[in-house]
Structures are given as C-alpha cells and as structure tokens.
Design an enzyme around this catalytic site. Structure first.
Site, mmCIF file in Angstrom:
data_model
loop_
_atom_site.group_PDB
_atom_site.id
_atom_site.type_symbol
_atom_site.label_atom_id
_atom_site.label_comp_id
_atom_site.label_asym_id
_atom_site.label_seq_id
_atom_site.Cartn_x
_atom_site.Cartn_y
_atom_site.Cartn_z
ATOM 1 N N ASN A 14 17.667 -12.407 42.319
ATOM 2 C CA ASN A 14 18.110 -11.198 41.631
ATOM 3 C C ASN A 14 19.634 -11.049 41.753
ATOM 4 O OD1 ASN A 14 18.743 -8.582 40.930
ATOM 5 N ND2 ASN A 14 16.880 -7.703 41.839
ATOM 6 N N LYS A 17 21.165 -7.925 43.437
ATOM 7 C CA LYS A 17 21.178 -7.765 44.898
ATOM 8 C C LYS A 17 22.413 -8.429 45.506
ATOM 9 C CE LYS A 17 16.311 -7.171 45.828
ATOM 10 N NZ LYS A 17 15.105 -7.815 46.366
ATOM 11 N N ASP A 73 13.099 -7.438 52.062
ATOM 12 C CA ASP A 73 11.864 -7.059 51.396
ATOM 13 C C ASP A 73 11.861 -5.539 51.354
ATOM 14 O OD1 ASP A 73 9.514 -7.538 50.003
ATOM 15 O OD2 ASP A 73 8.288 -7.203 51.773
ATOM 16 N N SER A 74 11.380 -4.996 50.245
ATOM 17 C CA SER A 74 11.416 -3.550 50.104
ATOM 18 C C SER A 74 10.232 -3.067 49.296
ATOM 19 C CB SER A 74 12.722 -3.131 49.413
ATOM 20 O OG SER A 74 12.837 -3.761 48.159
ATOM 21 N N GLY A 164 11.784 -0.283 38.989
ATOM 22 C CA GLY A 164 10.614 -0.047 39.841
ATOM 23 C C GLY A 164 10.122 1.390 39.770
ATOM 24 N N TYR A 165 9.905 1.984 40.935
ATOM 25 C CA TYR A 165 9.315 3.319 41.032
ATOM 26 C C TYR A 165 10.354 4.447 40.952
ATOM 27 C CZ TYR A 165 5.279 0.618 42.647
ATOM 28 O OH TYR A 165 4.238 -0.291 42.732
ATOM 29 N N ASP A 166 11.593 4.139 40.630
ATOM 30 C CA ASP A 166 12.650 5.164 40.596
ATOM 31 C C ASP A 166 12.288 6.410 39.773
ATOM 32 O OD1 ASP A 166 14.286 3.770 42.294
ATOM 33 O OD2 ASP A 166 15.604 2.968 40.735
HETATM 34 P P1 IMP Z 1 11.519 -6.554 46.223
HETATM 35 O O1 IMP Z 1 12.010 -6.213 47.575
HETATM 36 O O2 IMP Z 1 12.637 -6.812 45.255
HETATM 37 O O3 IMP Z 1 10.459 -7.613 46.235
HETATM 38 O O4 IMP Z 1 10.846 -5.226 45.646
HETATM 39 C C1 IMP Z 1 9.494 -4.994 45.712
HETATM 40 C C2 IMP Z 1 9.082 -3.873 44.788
HETATM 41 O O5 IMP Z 1 9.308 -2.631 45.446
HETATM 42 C C3 IMP Z 1 9.862 -3.784 43.482
HETATM 43 O O6 IMP Z 1 9.291 -4.584 42.488
HETATM 44 C C4 IMP Z 1 9.706 -2.320 43.152
HETATM 45 O O7 IMP Z 1 8.470 -2.089 42.548
HETATM 46 C C5 IMP Z 1 9.715 -1.652 44.521
HETATM 47 N N1 IMP Z 1 11.088 -1.237 44.886
HETATM 48 C C6 IMP Z 1 11.893 -1.781 45.832
HETATM 49 N N2 IMP Z 1 13.087 -1.152 45.876
HETATM 50 C C7 IMP Z 1 13.023 -0.212 44.900
HETATM 51 C C8 IMP Z 1 13.981 0.750 44.433
HETATM 52 O O8 IMP Z 1 15.132 0.843 44.874
HETATM 53 N N3 IMP Z 1 13.541 1.545 43.429
HETATM 54 C C9 IMP Z 1 12.299 1.475 42.891
HETATM 55 N N4 IMP Z 1 11.397 0.595 43.267
HETATM 56 C C10 IMP Z 1 11.750 -0.252 44.285
#
Ligand code: IMP
Length: 210
Positions: A14, A17, A73-74, A164-166
């Site tokens: 990404n 990031k 990871d998030s 994402g879920y923002d």
């Molecule tokens: P990853 O860490 O990029 O794999 O994120 C995993 C998933 O968590 C993402 O696809 C989103 O669905 C959600 N997510 C992580 N960070 C955010 C954020 O800052 N805003 C909204 N959704 C998030």
C-alpha cells in the site's frame, strides 16, 4: 546502508502507508517498498491478534530479504460483537480483498457490521480502531508498538473520505465520523498515527546505537 541511512523494508504493498511513514518518521531511514522485491513469497496474516500478525510479517520478510522490516496490522474492534471484526476486518463479509475491488469490499464489510449492530442501543455501540507495528531484524524483534482510536459505530454511513470502516466510525469529541476528516486531521489522531508516534523515539534510539 548508504550515507548513514538505514534501509528499512516496509512490509506493505500500500503506497499510502509508506507515504504516511515518511511523513511521520523523521529518523534517518531509506524506506523500501515490498514491490521493489520481485518474487518475494507472501506471508499470510493468519494470527489471532494484530500484534501477532505484525510480528509474523516483520520477522518473515526480514528473514527472506535480510533487511530490517517494519510491518503493521490494523482493524476494527466492536465490543458488542465480541471484538469482531478484529483480525478479520479486511475480509469480514467473507471475501478476500484485492486492490481492484477494495471499495466494493469495504462497502460489504460495512454493511455486515451495520446489520449485526442494527438492534444495538447507543450505549452498546463502543468500538475502537487498533494498529500494531513491529520492526524486526532477520534474527529478532526490535520494536513493537500499538495505537488505539476510540469511537462509536453509527447507524448508517456518513462521509466519503478515508477507507475501510471510516464512514461508520463516529468520534464523539469531534462530532464527526473519520470519513468526514481530512487526511491530515485523521493522521493526527488515528490508531496508525499513534502507533507511528510511539515508534519514532524508539527507532531513533535504536538507530543511534546500531
Ligand atoms: P490492514 O492493516 O491494512 O490489513 O487493514 C485491515 C482492515 O482493517 C482494512 O481493510 C480496513 O477494513 C480496516 N481498517 C484498518 N485501518 C483502518 C482505518 O484507518 N479506517 C478504516 N478501516 C480501517
């Protein structure tokens, strides 16, 4: 390493990031992208926690490239859903995320959370975004940090920024969802921004002594 700059691989495809890391971390680092390494074997995010996944990616890619590697990871944790979507955040609606259909999958994931939360009263809508970071060398974990952003799940999507879920994550102190913030406003308060801020002094110290 060149001109006292330490090469660090960021274990993500990404570009957003990497940009965020460059903007937030002033330490003397030459950030490398995983896309610069043609046929690197992908490491699966199959751990039970965000920190486990970040550690697995950082140590795995550090071993396969020989470079210090930073991984994250998030995701979203909703109390009323027993902590879900959690580590399944990217694939909560059952589909694997690919770059092409990212927006579509985001909408399906949101729809799933809203459906499961439709009868939850206001006081049961607490949630948080969590981000775990891990920096590892090929032989050991060097730094682990975490950042958390507390909020509430809305009844419907509000706002169009972010990802994402923002659009369903409401910040009572700002009276806005995260999707109503500018990228700069989000970076200042976000779980990822906080995890990066926590990393910065530890990374500076590490670079001084290495
Ligand atoms: P990853 O860490 O990029 O794999 O994120 C995993 C998933 O968590 C993402 O696809 C989103 O669905 C959600 N997510 C992580 N960070 C955010 C954020 O800052 N805003 C909204 N959704 C998030």
């Amino acid at each position: 390493m060149t001109d006292n700059m330490r090469d660090i691989l960021v274990a993500t495809t990404n570009p957003g990031k990497i940009k965020e890391l460059r903007a937030c971390l002033s330490a003397k680092v030459n950030w490398l992208n995983i896309a610069d390494f043609g046929n690197i074997v992908e490491i699966e995010e199959d751990g039970d926690t965000f920190s486990e996944n970040a550690r697995k990616k950082a140590t795995g890619y550090a071993k396969s490239t020989g470079l210090w590697t930073l991984a994250d990871d998030s995701g979203l944790v909703v109390d009323a859903l027993g902590g879900e979507p959690g580590v399944k955040s990217a694939r909560f609606s059952g589909e694997k995320l690919t770059c092409k259909d990212r927006t579509l999958i985001d909408h399906r994931n949101i729809a799933m959370v809203l459906k499961l939360m439709k009868d939850a009263p206001e006081e049961k809508r607490a949630a948080r975004f969590v981000c775990s970071l891990c920096l590892a060398s090929p032989i050991k974990v060097l730094i682990e940090t975490q950042g958390i952003l507390e909020g509430r799940i809305t009844m419907e999507e509000i706002g169009t920024n972010g990802f994402g879920y923002d659009p369903i994550f409401y910040l009572p102190h700002l009276k806005k969802t995260v999707a109503q913030l500018t990228p700069e406003e989000k970076n200042k308060i976000s779980h990822r921004g906080k995890a990066i801020k926590n990393l910065e002094p530890l990374l500076k110290e590490l670079l001084k002594n290495s």
